[in-house]
Design an enzyme around this catalytic site. Structure first.
Site, PDB file in Angstrom:
ATOM      1  N   SER A  47     -58.609  31.506 -13.056  1.00  0.00           N
ATOM      2  CA  SER A  47     -58.897  30.310 -13.855  1.00  0.00           C
ATOM      3  C   SER A  47     -60.242  29.681 -13.479  1.00  0.00           C
ATOM      4  O   SER A  47     -60.742  28.812 -14.204  1.00  0.00           O
ATOM      5  CB  SER A  47     -57.773  29.274 -13.742  1.00  0.00           C
ATOM      6  OG  SER A  47     -57.758  28.673 -12.464  1.00  0.00           O
ATOM      7  N   HIS A  48     -60.839  30.086 -12.360  1.00  0.00           N
ATOM      8  CA  HIS A  48     -62.152  29.543 -11.987  1.00  0.00           C
ATOM      9  C   HIS A  48     -63.137  30.650 -11.600  1.00  0.00           C
ATOM     10  O   HIS A  48     -64.124  30.407 -10.906  1.00  0.00           O
ATOM     11  CB  HIS A  48     -62.010  28.460 -10.910  1.00  0.00           C
ATOM     12  CG  HIS A  48     -61.390  27.226 -11.502  1.00  0.00           C
ATOM     13  ND1 HIS A  48     -60.048  27.143 -11.750  1.00  0.00           N
ATOM     14  CD2 HIS A  48     -61.937  26.077 -11.989  1.00  0.00           C
ATOM     15  CE1 HIS A  48     -59.775  25.985 -12.339  1.00  0.00           C
ATOM     16  NE2 HIS A  48     -60.912  25.326 -12.500  1.00  0.00           N
ATOM     17  N   ARG A  52     -65.341  31.253 -16.282  1.00  0.00           N
ATOM     18  CA  ARG A  52     -66.055  29.969 -16.357  1.00  0.00           C
ATOM     19  C   ARG A  52     -67.533  30.116 -16.743  1.00  0.00           C
ATOM     20  O   ARG A  52     -68.212  29.112 -17.004  1.00  0.00           O
ATOM     21  CB  ARG A  52     -65.969  29.248 -15.013  1.00  0.00           C
ATOM     22  CG  ARG A  52     -64.561  28.779 -14.669  1.00  0.00           C
ATOM     23  CD  ARG A  52     -64.203  27.533 -15.431  1.00  0.00           C
ATOM     24  NE  ARG A  52     -62.775  27.241 -15.355  1.00  0.00           N
ATOM     25  CZ  ARG A  52     -62.210  26.187 -15.910  1.00  0.00           C
ATOM     26  NH1 ARG A  52     -62.928  25.326 -16.588  1.00  0.00           N
ATOM     27  NH2 ARG A  52     -60.918  25.987 -15.822  1.00  0.00           N
ATOM     28  N   GLU A 189     -55.742  27.600 -16.913  1.00  0.00           N
ATOM     29  CA  GLU A 189     -54.575  28.474 -17.123  1.00  0.00           C
ATOM     30  C   GLU A 189     -54.104  28.388 -18.573  1.00  0.00           C
ATOM     31  O   GLU A 189     -53.673  29.375 -19.159  1.00  0.00           O
ATOM     32  CB  GLU A 189     -53.415  28.056 -16.214  1.00  0.00           C
ATOM     33  CG  GLU A 189     -53.571  28.475 -14.764  1.00  0.00           C
ATOM     34  CD  GLU A 189     -53.546  29.986 -14.572  1.00  0.00           C
ATOM     35  OE1 GLU A 189     -53.013  30.712 -15.433  1.00  0.00           O
ATOM     36  OE2 GLU A 189     -54.101  30.433 -13.555  1.00  0.00           O
TER      37      GLU A 189
HETATM   38  P1  NDP Z   1     -52.153  27.300  -8.287  1.00  0.00           P
HETATM   39  O1  NDP Z   1     -50.943  26.651  -8.902  1.00  0.00           O
HETATM   40  O2  NDP Z   1     -52.452  28.699  -8.655  1.00  0.00           O
HETATM   41  O3  NDP Z   1     -52.053  27.242  -6.693  1.00  0.00           O
HETATM   42  C1  NDP Z   1     -51.960  26.019  -6.015  1.00  0.00           C
HETATM   43  C2  NDP Z   1     -51.827  26.228  -4.519  1.00  0.00           C
HETATM   44  O4  NDP Z   1     -50.480  26.629  -4.209  1.00  0.00           O
HETATM   45  C3  NDP Z   1     -52.727  27.323  -3.966  1.00  0.00           C
HETATM   46  O5  NDP Z   1     -53.201  26.917  -2.715  1.00  0.00           O
HETATM   47  C4  NDP Z   1     -51.763  28.521  -3.862  1.00  0.00           C
HETATM   48  O6  NDP Z   1     -52.172  29.492  -2.913  1.00  0.00           O
HETATM   49  C5  NDP Z   1     -50.503  27.826  -3.430  1.00  0.00           C
HETATM   50  N1  NDP Z   1     -49.297  28.595  -3.737  1.00  0.00           N
HETATM   51  C6  NDP Z   1     -48.954  29.161  -4.913  1.00  0.00           C
HETATM   52  N2  NDP Z   1     -47.762  29.792  -4.798  1.00  0.00           N
HETATM   53  C7  NDP Z   1     -47.352  29.603  -3.503  1.00  0.00           C
HETATM   54  C8  NDP Z   1     -46.206  30.012  -2.766  1.00  0.00           C
HETATM   55  N3  NDP Z   1     -45.251  30.732  -3.311  1.00  0.00           N
HETATM   56  N4  NDP Z   1     -46.128  29.644  -1.472  1.00  0.00           N
HETATM   57  C9  NDP Z   1     -47.103  28.910  -0.888  1.00  0.00           C
HETATM   58  N5  NDP Z   1     -48.217  28.496  -1.542  1.00  0.00           N
HETATM   59  C10 NDP Z   1     -48.336  28.841  -2.846  1.00  0.00           C
HETATM   60  O7  NDP Z   1     -53.442  26.417  -8.548  1.00  0.00           O
HETATM   61  P2  NDP Z   1     -53.787  25.430  -9.737  1.00  0.00           P
HETATM   62  O8  NDP Z   1     -53.580  26.133 -11.039  1.00  0.00           O
HETATM   63  O9  NDP Z   1     -53.113  24.129  -9.534  1.00  0.00           O
HETATM   64  O10 NDP Z   1     -55.372  25.216  -9.486  1.00  0.00           O
HETATM   65  C11 NDP Z   1     -56.237  26.337  -9.541  1.00  0.00           C
HETATM   66  C12 NDP Z   1     -57.642  25.944  -9.195  1.00  0.00           C
HETATM   67  O11 NDP Z   1     -58.164  25.088 -10.175  1.00  0.00           O
HETATM   68  C13 NDP Z   1     -57.828  25.215  -7.869  1.00  0.00           C
HETATM   69  O12 NDP Z   1     -58.675  26.014  -7.082  1.00  0.00           O
HETATM   70  C14 NDP Z   1     -58.499  23.891  -8.234  1.00  0.00           C
HETATM   71  O13 NDP Z   1     -59.493  23.452  -7.327  1.00  0.00           O
HETATM   72  C15 NDP Z   1     -59.113  24.239  -9.569  1.00  0.00           C
HETATM   73  N6  NDP Z   1     -59.295  23.060 -10.406  1.00  0.00           N
HETATM   74  C16 NDP Z   1     -60.547  22.530 -10.549  1.00  0.00           C
HETATM   75  C17 NDP Z   1     -60.730  21.414 -11.325  1.00  0.00           C
HETATM   76  C18 NDP Z   1     -62.073  20.770 -11.441  1.00  0.00           C
HETATM   77  O14 NDP Z   1     -62.181  19.751 -12.118  1.00  0.00           O
HETATM   78  N7  NDP Z   1     -63.092  21.259 -10.822  1.00  0.00           N
HETATM   79  C19 NDP Z   1     -59.636  20.776 -12.050  1.00  0.00           C
HETATM   80  C20 NDP Z   1     -58.355  21.402 -11.794  1.00  0.00           C
HETATM   81  C21 NDP Z   1     -58.202  22.507 -11.014  1.00  0.00           C
HETATM   82  P3  NDP Z   1     -52.677  30.965  -3.436  1.00  0.00           P
HETATM   83  O15 NDP Z   1     -54.011  30.730  -4.077  1.00  0.00           O
HETATM   84  O16 NDP Z   1     -52.731  31.796  -2.202  1.00  0.00           O
HETATM   85  O17 NDP Z   1     -51.659  31.449  -4.426  1.00  0.00           O
HETATM   86  O1  PYC Z   2     -58.931  24.005 -14.846  1.00  0.00           O
HETATM   87  O2  PYC Z   2     -58.264  21.937 -15.085  1.00  0.00           O
HETATM   88  C1  PYC Z   2     -59.148  22.779 -14.949  1.00  0.00           C
HETATM   89  C2  PYC Z   2     -60.547  22.321 -14.857  1.00  0.00           C
HETATM   90  C3  PYC Z   2     -61.094  21.194 -15.380  1.00  0.00           C
HETATM   91  C4  PYC Z   2     -62.436  21.216 -15.043  1.00  0.00           C
HETATM   92  C5  PYC Z   2     -62.662  22.361 -14.317  1.00  0.00           C
HETATM   93  N1  PYC Z   2     -61.479  23.007 -14.199  1.00  0.00           N
END
Ligand code: NDP
Ligand code: PYC
Length: 344
Positions: A47-48, A52, A189
């Protein structure tokens, strides 16, 4: 013929950086966003990752990011606060510039914070807390985004997907790192589900009439939901306050008002806090690092996995076998390189 192609990490880096240079970014901007995008793709954080690039090119083409920005480290009165003005460029070069001062002040004072202002943001935050862990420091990173998430109990977008990351250094192992959106999934996602023609799991989003939906198109037009209901909503609000209002930068509704669309990357700030476990534990019994290991061993001992274990395994595989991309993904990279901003 195989449906996938394996590229070395170095080869993908070279291609992505060339795309951004062709699109007009200076070397500071292109280098930093290439590092974060390639790291995400290498660690199978789709997703990143390279997905992107298209959004970044559209944002450059729409003149919503300064392609030639050189971030500036500002003089601060408060010794524990490091401030970097991203000057309308991406957040990543601003973080890279602020990191040495942040680490140095956290080591000398026990705690320090980096406030990044005037940045265009699209990336994963684990890269940053992992860098702090590499300096022997625990870290917290957070930022708003633009309004796409309904507060729990509400029915229209207000909060951002507001990511929150934490890192803890470990001596002989990769750090303990978690990094999550405060919405159920990251918005990326939902977009990936739309592109793949897949329905969303229940509980991710509501449509523009406030009804639950599993249709990614309706979800993108409606609102996403906070993870953990009111608890995630409260953490998302905390991030608006600390990494928006407190650092004198935009909250998610303000960022959306300024940009007017969610198809480009938003401009806002970011807050990164660095802590020295050794300094906090001084004079208290036991080493914080050994006690952390006891906790991690007990976690894994129950059959649970640590967050980021999946990423570190994916990283090891990519470094050994190359990063696996679909033929469509490679063709799109070629198109971006050939056509530059004309491709978006
Ligand atoms: P995920 O739901 O994929 O994962 C969230 C965290 O939970 C990760 O650290 C993951 O580790 C961990 N995890 C997942 N499954 C398990 C498990 N079974 N046991 C233990 N830990 C677990 O991430 P999101 O979809 O919430 O976010 C993805 C990315 O999006 C992030 O890197 C975030 O910084 C980015 N983002 C950026 C934004 C922005 O504005 N710049 C906005 C929103 C999100 P693992 O990776 O090892 O699975
Ligand atoms: O995946 O939610 C997201 C997001 C927003 C801005 C960058 N990533």
């Amino acid at each position: 013929m195989s449906e996938t192609v394996a590229l070395t990490v170095a080869n993908l880096h070279e291609r992505v950086e060339a795309i951004f240079r062709k699109a007009g970014l200076n070397s500071v901007q292109a280098g930093a966003i290439t590092r974060v995008i390639v790291a995400a793709e290498r660690d199978n954080c789709k997703s990143h990752g390279i997905y992107r690039i298209e959004g970044a090119l559209r944002t450059i083409k729409a003149a919503k990011v300064a392609p030639d920005a050189v971030p500036e480290l500002l003089a601060q009165d408060a010794a524990a606060i490091v401030r970097v003005d991203a000057k309308g460029g991406f957040a990543n070069p601003a973080f890279e510039l602020g990191l040495p001062a942040l680490a140095e002040r956290a080591r000398s004072s026990g705690i320090a914070a980096l406030a990044i202002n005037n940045a265009v943001h699209f990336s994963a935050l684990w890269v940053e807390v992992e860098a702090l862990a590499g300096e022997g420091l625990a870290g917290l990173a957070m930022c708003p985004s633009y309004a796409t998430v309904a507060p729990t109990g509400g029915n229209s977008p207000l909060l951002g997907t507001n990511p929150f990351a934490f890192g803890w250094p470990r001596r002989e192992q990769p750090p303990y790192v978690f990094d999550s959106a405060t919405s159920v999934p990251a918005r990326g996602e939902i977009e990936l589900h739309r592109r793949a023609g897949k329905q969303l799991p229940e509980g991710w989003a509501i449509d523009s009439d406030g009804r639950p939906t599993t249709d990614p198109v309706a979800a993108l037009a409606g609102a996403m939901l906070s993870f953990g209901g009111d608890k995630g909503s409260a953490i998302g609000t905390m991030i608006e306050l600390l990494a928006g209002a407190m650092i004198g930068d935009l909250t998610s509704p303000e960022a959306l008002d300024l940009l007017g669309t969610t198809t480009l990357f938003p401009r806002h700030g970011e807050l990164v806090i660095a802590l020295s476990p050794g300094a906090f534990a001084a004079g208290r019994p036991g080493s914080p690092f050994s006690r952390a290991e006891t906790l991690f061993e007990a976690t894994v001992g129950q059959g649970a996995r640590l967050p980021s274990q999946r990423r570190f395994s994916a990283r090891a595989k990519s470094e050994r076998d190359g990063i696996s991309l679909s033929r469509q993904e490679v063709a799109q990279l070629d198109r971006f390189l050939e056509q530059g901003l004309g491709a978006v």
